[in-house]
Scaffold this active site. Sequence first.
Site, PDB file in Angstrom:
ATOM      1  N   MET A   1       0.835  -1.189   0.000  1.00 22.81           N
ATOM      2  CA  MET A   1       0.000   0.000   0.000  1.00 22.81           C
ATOM      3  C   MET A   1       0.876   1.246   0.000  1.00 22.81           C
ATOM      4  SD  MET A   1      -3.288   0.148   2.501  1.00 22.81           S
ATOM      5  CE  MET A   1      -2.345  -0.676   3.755  1.00 22.81           C
TER       6      MET A   1
ATOM      7  N   CYS B   1      -5.812   6.109  10.070  1.00 20.63           N
ATOM      8  CA  CYS B   1      -5.325   5.409   8.884  1.00 20.63           C
ATOM      9  C   CYS B   1      -5.846   3.969   8.878  1.00 20.63           C
ATOM     10  CB  CYS B   1      -3.800   5.427   8.865  1.00 20.63           C
ATOM     11  SG  CYS B   1      -3.099   4.570   7.445  1.00 20.63           S
TER      12      CYS B   1
ATOM     13  N   GLY C   1       0.025  -7.634  10.219  1.00 22.32           N
ATOM     14  CA  GLY C   1       1.077  -7.922  11.200  1.00 22.32           C
ATOM     15  C   GLY C   1       0.872  -7.265  12.543  1.00 22.32           C
TER      16      GLY C   1
ATOM     17  N   CYS D   1       2.102   7.148  10.638  1.00 17.21           N
ATOM     18  CA  CYS D   1       1.700   6.052   9.762  1.00 17.21           C
ATOM     19  C   CYS D   1       1.852   6.433   8.286  1.00 17.21           C
ATOM     20  CB  CYS D   1       0.240   5.691  10.066  1.00 17.21           C
ATOM     21  SG  CYS D   1      -0.435   4.358   9.099  1.00 17.21           S
TER      22      CYS D   1
END
Length: 380
Positions: A1, A66, A91, A187
């Site tokens: 991404m 996010c 993860g 992020c």
Amino acid sequence: MKNWDPLDEQGACSVDRDCEDAYRVCQKLDIPFHQVSYVKEYWNEVFSDLLKEYELGRTPNPDILCNKHIKFNYFLHYAMDNLGADAIATGHYARTSLEDEEVFQQKHTKRPQKLFRNRFEVRNTVKLLQGADLFKDQTFFLSQISQDALRKTIFPLGDLTKTFVKKIAAEHDLHHVLKKKESMGVCFIGERNFENFLLEYLEPQPGNFVSIEDKKVMGRHKGWFLFTIGQRARLAGLKDAWFVVDKDVSTGDVFVAPSRDHPALYRDLLRTSRVHWIAEEPPAELVREKMMECHFRFRHQMALVPCVLTLNQDGSVWVTLVKPARAITPGQFAVFYKGDECLGSGKILRMGPSVYTLQQGKNREESPKKEEIDKIEPAT
């Protein structure tokens, strides 16, 4: 991404390095590699909100938003609709109340948006649970994701410790991943000089550092949005450490105190925005009693704090702490827990008076009494 375009600003972004690392892992595991860009969506739904929050004098948490808007919304639907995936795996160090096999049996249904979900709807709700490695637990960052997203997500690392995960990576010769430093930046934007980064998007708003004790001007700053409650304020010419305790957006003043544990930094009351409840909205106990005991934190990895929630008609809650906590910050998320279950979260919008303010008020009340006592003539 890919959610951030490094061409949008000065400085370095680790997105290309991260992409290369992910590609090498896919090659090693002999699985397909796909890349999708959500630069526009991230800007509109996360970064624009971040700038707006800073302008309002608050300190946002873009990582939580996010996850809510990008990873567990746009990316989840891309994986299911475009790649034909049955579920996604991330993860994060977190767990759910579903076994992995059950996740693949879940049907994806779009639910209508209402203030509260129908409490009488028959639903097998999925709970978000803390990871086995409590130090690495990341439920804090997942506290705003939807029930539907949780039903279609598995967390393979949830029952493992970080040390054990590194051991597995080493056994599979993923040494390039083991060398990566722990991510501590925003992020998808990464680590950088955050003051310089913000000033690329927000106009400087010079103002004063003001002592909370005697209202003396202690120095100048470039903008209140560059400071968050609890951080050290570097004042020119002063050796001793001073810390930010409050901000006044209307005047541009940033109030500081001469101690890391000054009473002006401690409060025991706050109010949130409408709370996003993950499994049960709102919890039955809170609806029935209008109050509920639980724990909360407003920073990742801070110790959980016992508190009492009081439910408001608009879905927000008042949070009363058992004892005052340091540096409660508007804009951050209050994340609630019962046992190992993460219940959900709400953005901190208002704070009660600080311990210092309460002490000053008490001193003012006692002062006239002392003067009256002094006027009484001693008995002879």
